[in-house]
Design a protein around this motif. Structure first.
Motif, PDB file in Angstrom:
ATOM      1  N   LYS A 290      -8.305  15.441 -28.068  1.00  0.00           N
ATOM      2  CA  LYS A 290      -6.869  15.301 -27.845  1.00  0.00           C
ATOM      3  C   LYS A 290      -6.238  16.679 -27.637  1.00  0.00           C
ATOM      4  O   LYS A 290      -6.787  17.690 -28.051  1.00  0.00           O
ATOM      5  CB  LYS A 290      -6.208  14.635 -29.044  1.00  0.00           C
ATOM      6  N   GLY A 291      -5.051  16.656 -27.056  1.00  0.00           N
ATOM      7  CA  GLY A 291      -4.286  17.888 -26.932  1.00  0.00           C
ATOM      8  C   GLY A 291      -4.539  18.589 -25.616  1.00  0.00           C
ATOM      9  O   GLY A 291      -5.483  19.361 -25.487  1.00  0.00           O
ATOM     10  N   PHE A 292      -3.686  18.324 -24.629  1.00  0.00           N
ATOM     11  CA  PHE A 292      -3.847  18.903 -23.292  1.00  0.00           C
ATOM     12  C   PHE A 292      -3.505  20.387 -23.304  1.00  0.00           C
ATOM     13  O   PHE A 292      -2.430  20.793 -23.762  1.00  0.00           O
ATOM     14  CB  PHE A 292      -2.950  18.171 -22.296  1.00  0.00           C
ATOM     15  N   ILE A 293      -4.430  21.201 -22.790  1.00  0.00           N
ATOM     16  CA  ILE A 293      -4.204  22.635 -22.600  1.00  0.00           C
ATOM     17  C   ILE A 293      -4.400  22.917 -21.123  1.00  0.00           C
ATOM     18  O   ILE A 293      -5.521  22.831 -20.624  1.00  0.00           O
ATOM     19  CB  ILE A 293      -5.187  23.486 -23.435  1.00  0.00           C
ATOM     20  N   PRO A 294      -3.339  23.235 -20.367  1.00  0.00           N
ATOM     21  CA  PRO A 294      -3.492  23.373 -18.914  1.00  0.00           C
ATOM     22  C   PRO A 294      -4.268  24.627 -18.532  1.00  0.00           C
ATOM     23  O   PRO A 294      -4.157  25.670 -19.174  1.00  0.00           O
ATOM     24  CB  PRO A 294      -2.049  23.462 -18.424  1.00  0.00           C
ATOM     25  N   MET A 295      -5.054  24.482 -17.468  1.00  0.00           N
ATOM     26  CA  MET A 295      -5.648  25.659 -16.859  1.00  0.00           C
ATOM     27  C   MET A 295      -4.538  26.544 -16.300  1.00  0.00           C
ATOM     28  O   MET A 295      -3.457  26.070 -15.972  1.00  0.00           O
ATOM     29  CB  MET A 295      -6.609  25.256 -15.727  1.00  0.00           C
ATOM     30  N   LYS A 296      -4.812  27.810 -16.177  1.00  0.00           N
ATOM     31  CA  LYS A 296      -3.842  28.712 -15.590  1.00  0.00           C
ATOM     32  C   LYS A 296      -3.775  28.482 -14.088  1.00  0.00           C
ATOM     33  O   LYS A 296      -4.768  28.122 -13.457  1.00  0.00           O
ATOM     34  CB  LYS A 296      -4.214  30.168 -15.882  1.00  0.00           C
ATOM     35  N   GLY A 297      -2.606  28.710 -13.535  1.00  0.00           N
ATOM     36  CA  GLY A 297      -2.440  28.577 -12.096  1.00  0.00           C
ATOM     37  C   GLY A 297      -2.224  27.144 -11.664  1.00  0.00           C
ATOM     38  O   GLY A 297      -1.984  26.236 -12.470  1.00  0.00           O
ATOM     39  N   ALA A 298      -2.330  26.932 -10.348  1.00  0.00           N
ATOM     40  CA  ALA A 298      -2.081  25.613  -9.779  1.00  0.00           C
ATOM     41  C   ALA A 298      -3.054  24.573 -10.314  1.00  0.00           C
ATOM     42  O   ALA A 298      -2.734  23.378 -10.365  1.00  0.00           O
ATOM     43  CB  ALA A 298      -2.163  25.685  -8.253  1.00  0.00           C
ATOM     44  N   ASP A 299      -4.251  24.995 -10.729  1.00  0.00           N
ATOM     45  CA  ASP A 299      -5.230  24.042 -11.253  1.00  0.00           C
ATOM     46  C   ASP A 299      -4.719  23.304 -12.477  1.00  0.00           C
ATOM     47  O   ASP A 299      -5.219  22.224 -12.819  1.00  0.00           O
ATOM     48  CB  ASP A 299      -6.537  24.765 -11.610  1.00  0.00           C
ATOM     49  N   GLY A 300      -3.734  23.852 -13.148  1.00  0.00           N
ATOM     50  CA  GLY A 300      -3.161  23.193 -14.303  1.00  0.00           C
ATOM     51  C   GLY A 300      -2.376  21.941 -13.968  1.00  0.00           C
ATOM     52  O   GLY A 300      -1.948  21.223 -14.867  1.00  0.00           O
ATOM     53  N   TRP A 301      -2.171  21.673 -12.655  1.00  0.00           N
ATOM     54  CA  TRP A 301      -1.500  20.450 -12.220  1.00  0.00           C
ATOM     55  C   TRP A 301      -2.500  19.384 -11.764  1.00  0.00           C
ATOM     56  O   TRP A 301      -2.102  18.297 -11.384  1.00  0.00           O
ATOM     57  CB  TRP A 301      -0.513  20.752 -11.094  1.00  0.00           C
ATOM     58  N   LEU A 302      -3.792  19.697 -11.825  1.00  0.00           N
ATOM     59  CA  LEU A 302      -4.808  18.711 -11.471  1.00  0.00           C
ATOM     60  C   LEU A 302      -4.753  17.515 -12.412  1.00  0.00           C
ATOM     61  O   LEU A 302      -4.443  17.664 -13.601  1.00  0.00           O
ATOM     62  CB  LEU A 302      -6.204  19.338 -11.550  1.00  0.00           C
ATOM     63  N   LEU A 303      -5.087  16.355 -11.893  1.00  0.00           N
ATOM     64  CA  LEU A 303      -5.191  15.159 -12.717  1.00  0.00           C
ATOM     65  C   LEU A 303      -6.633  14.667 -12.770  1.00  0.00           C
ATOM     66  O   LEU A 303      -7.241  14.626 -13.830  1.00  0.00           O
ATOM     67  CB  LEU A 303      -4.294  14.043 -12.174  1.00  0.00           C
ATOM     68  N   SER A 304      -7.152  14.294 -11.614  1.00  0.00           N
ATOM     69  CA  SER A 304      -8.458  13.651 -11.544  1.00  0.00           C
ATOM     70  C   SER A 304      -9.514  14.611 -11.011  1.00  0.00           C
ATOM     71  O   SER A 304      -9.195  15.643 -10.411  1.00  0.00           O
ATOM     72  CB  SER A 304      -8.384  12.428 -10.635  1.00  0.00           C
ATOM     73  N   ASN A 305     -10.772  14.226 -11.190  1.00  0.00           N
ATOM     74  CA  ASN A 305     -11.849  15.072 -10.670  1.00  0.00           C
ATOM     75  C   ASN A 305     -11.802  15.132  -9.148  1.00  0.00           C
ATOM     76  O   ASN A 305     -11.224  14.276  -8.485  1.00  0.00           O
ATOM     77  CB  ASN A 305     -13.216  14.620 -11.183  1.00  0.00           C
ATOM     78  N   ASP A 306     -12.422  16.160  -8.607  1.00  0.00           N
ATOM     79  CA  ASP A 306     -12.257  16.506  -7.195  1.00  0.00           C
ATOM     80  C   ASP A 306     -12.794  15.424  -6.252  1.00  0.00           C
ATOM     81  O   ASP A 306     -13.883  14.884  -6.489  1.00  0.00           O
ATOM     82  CB  ASP A 306     -12.976  17.820  -6.900  1.00  0.00           C
ATOM     83  N   PRO A 307     -12.061  15.124  -5.162  1.00  0.00           N
ATOM     84  CA  PRO A 307     -12.537  14.165  -4.155  1.00  0.00           C
ATOM     85  C   PRO A 307     -13.577  14.833  -3.250  1.00  0.00           C
ATOM     86  O   PRO A 307     -13.253  15.400  -2.210  1.00  0.00           O
ATOM     87  CB  PRO A 307     -11.261  13.806  -3.386  1.00  0.00           C
ATOM     88  N   VAL A 308     -14.818  14.769  -3.648  1.00  0.00           N
ATOM     89  CA  VAL A 308     -15.889  15.573  -3.052  1.00  0.00           C
ATOM     90  C   VAL A 308     -16.039  15.318  -1.558  1.00  0.00           C
ATOM     91  O   VAL A 308     -16.168  16.263  -0.760  1.00  0.00           O
ATOM     92  CB  VAL A 308     -17.220  15.304  -3.788  1.00  0.00           C
ATOM     93  N   LEU A 309     -16.038  14.056  -1.149  1.00  0.00           N
ATOM     94  CA  LEU A 309     -16.287  13.750   0.265  1.00  0.00           C
ATOM     95  C   LEU A 309     -15.134  14.234   1.151  1.00  0.00           C
ATOM     96  O   LEU A 309     -15.355  14.780   2.235  1.00  0.00           O
ATOM     97  CB  LEU A 309     -16.509  12.247   0.435  1.00  0.00           C
ATOM     98  N   GLY A 310     -13.916  14.044   0.681  1.00  0.00           N
ATOM     99  CA  GLY A 310     -12.776  14.540   1.444  1.00  0.00           C
ATOM    100  C   GLY A 310     -12.755  16.055   1.531  1.00  0.00           C
ATOM    101  O   GLY A 310     -12.442  16.632   2.576  1.00  0.00           O
ATOM    102  N   LEU A 311     -13.099  16.722   0.446  1.00  0.00           N
ATOM    103  CA  LEU A 311     -13.125  18.179   0.436  1.00  0.00           C
ATOM    104  C   LEU A 311     -14.194  18.730   1.372  1.00  0.00           C
ATOM    105  O   LEU A 311     -14.032  19.812   1.952  1.00  0.00           O
ATOM    106  CB  LEU A 311     -13.366  18.693  -0.984  1.00  0.00           C
ATOM    107  N   ALA A 312     -15.299  17.975   1.549  1.00  0.00           N
ATOM    108  CA  ALA A 312     -16.344  18.424   2.462  1.00  0.00           C
ATOM    109  C   ALA A 312     -15.825  18.505   3.891  1.00  0.00           C
ATOM    110  O   ALA A 312     -16.089  19.475   4.608  1.00  0.00           O
ATOM    111  CB  ALA A 312     -17.545  17.474   2.385  1.00  0.00           C
ATOM    112  N   VAL A 313     -15.065  17.500   4.315  1.00  0.00           N
ATOM    113  CA  VAL A 313     -14.514  17.503   5.672  1.00  0.00           C
ATOM    114  C   VAL A 313     -13.447  18.576   5.811  1.00  0.00           C
ATOM    115  O   VAL A 313     -13.365  19.269   6.829  1.00  0.00           O
ATOM    116  CB  VAL A 313     -13.950  16.113   6.028  1.00  0.00           C
TER     117      VAL A 313
END
Length: 426
Positions: A290-313
């Motif tokens: 428990k207890g959200f600690i945001p990453m520094k920078g824009a990554d701290g606004w991420l929610l879900s894991n990375d969309p790998v197939l879309g990122l490849a294109v």
């Protein structure tokens, strides 16, 4: 921009294509056909063309999935837990930002809502949002729902600025004056980088500076700006921005969006935001606590894991941008769009059927020119389509033409001029 004396001739267009330093990049895209011949595709402002390398980038991830299954998250040259990271440096260059200030994630409207949670913080008399009349519907709907969520009525909270009577474009001076007039009421300034309907590129630096003087956050929708016009978001001290990747970034229909959050906000863990697992500090992500600690920078606004197939294109296209260089892309864009404007004006001279409403000054536009169709309506544009053009009609009476420098040519611009002339003469 080089000083070129345009000529309305096939020979001139051929010569310009021959000396074009980016001409080879046209071969790196699949070109749609009409009636067995390559179409004149002036619709990259709506959906960019597919890079020929996209399939191989995507196939590499499909093979990894087939061979490794879940272990692909932690194995290979780029483990899937880091899938977003290779794009950061290239996105940062396109946006004029630090790598810590950008991240590819979600879709544009989702990202806009997430950013508004953080940067639209109405309080007391400061509850209004300055935006433009006729904003793209997704932006309108997002802003309407956000102000309603905070208990305000859109007709009171949304301050829409319109062009002066008889004009099609917003004047920078009028935007700045509107900010000054309502500085005690504004909680946010939210505008596009390039207006989708008119093709006008706003002076983001001046707008950001004026808003900052009065303590007003400022954000931009860069759907029509990224990969199209020069951007310096960090130096302009823009607070936030989002974009899509399927227009000028050529990453495929509906593909992954991204966000920019200025470093001064990205380093503040206390800024309000909606939280998700992937935005939690990486070294503790799999502790499952428990207890959200945001990453520094824009990554701290991420929610879900990375969309790998879309990122490849997306990566396939970003690698093309890297090879071409944004400076060279912009230089050709100014020449090519300038030639389209020349051909249009020469062809529609002394006629009242069409009117260019996009700014003529190169710094005030990208590669899109918008035409008001005063006579003939959509049937006139349908005639162009039957003769090989792919363009974008927008109700009530505008057609948008976008000669994209990575894959469009001067000869295509000339050929469209011939189609246009025949349709007007017929």
């Amino acid at each position: 921009m080089p000083n070129v004396a345009y000529e309305l001739s096939r020979e001139f267009a051929q010569q310009m294509d021959e000396i074009d330093p980016l001409k080879a990049f046209r071969e790196q895209f699949f070109l749609p056909e009409k009636q067995g011949k390559p179409a004149i595709y002036f619709c990259g402002n709506s959906l960019g063309l597919q890079p020929r390398t996209a399939a191989s980038y995507l196939q590499a991830e499909l093979e990894k999935w087939a061979e490794m299954g879940v272990e692909g998250h932690f194995e290979g040259s780029v483990p899937w837990v880091d899938a977003r990271k290779p794009s950061k440096q290239q996105l940062a260059r396109l946006l004029g930002a630090g790598t810590d200030e950008v991240v590819a994630m979600n879709g544009l409207s989702v990202n806009l809502h997430l950013l508004l949670v953080s940067f639209y913080r109405p309080k007391g008399n400061r509850f209004k949002v300055l935006t433009e009349v006729g904003a793209f519907p997704s932006d309108q709907y997002a802003l309407e729902s956000q102000v309603r969520y905070h208990g305000y009525r859109p007709e009171e909270a949304l301050l829409e600025i319109a062009p002066r009577p008889g004009e099609h474009l917003l004047r920078t001076a009028d935007i700045l004056e509107k900010i000054r007039q309502h500085k005690k009421e504004l909680a946010l300034v939210m505008l596009p980088g390039v207006q989708y309907y008119t093709g006008q590129c706003f002076d983001m630096e001046a707008i950001s500076r004026e808003a900052r003087l009065h303590g007003i956050p400022v954000g931009f929708d860069l759907a029509h700006a990224i990969g199209n016009v020069p951007l310096s978001l960090h130096d302009w001290e823009v607070d936030f921005a989002t974009w899509c990747s399927y227009k000028y970034l050529n990453a495929g229909p509906g593909n992954v969006s991204g966000v920019f959050v200025h470093r001064k906000h990205g380093s503040d863990p206390e800024i309000p935001r909606f939280a998700g697992w992937w935005g939690h500090v990486e070294e503790k992500r799999f502790a499952m606590e428990k207890g959200f600690i945001p990453m520094k920078g824009a990554d701290g606004w991420l929610l879900s894991n990375d969309p790998v197939l879309g990122l490849a294109v997306l990566q396939a296209s970003l690698d093309i941008f890297e090879a071409a260089g944004m400076e060279r892309i912009r230089a050709k864009s100014e020449l090519l769009t300038g030639y389209l404007e020349f051909v249009l004006r020469e062809t529609i001279a002394a006629r009242d059927a069409l009117e260019i409403i996009t700014p003529s000054k190169p710094t005030d536009r990208g590669c899109q020119l918008s035409l008001l169709v005063h006579k003939g309506g959509k049937s006139l544009v349908d005639t162009w389509t039957k003769n090989g053009l792919v363009a974008d009609w927008r109700n009530p009476n505008v057609v948008r033409l976008a000669p994209v420098p990575l894959y469009n040519s001067f000869q295509e611009v000339y050929a469209f001029g011939e189609i246009l002339r025949a349709s007007l003469d017929g």
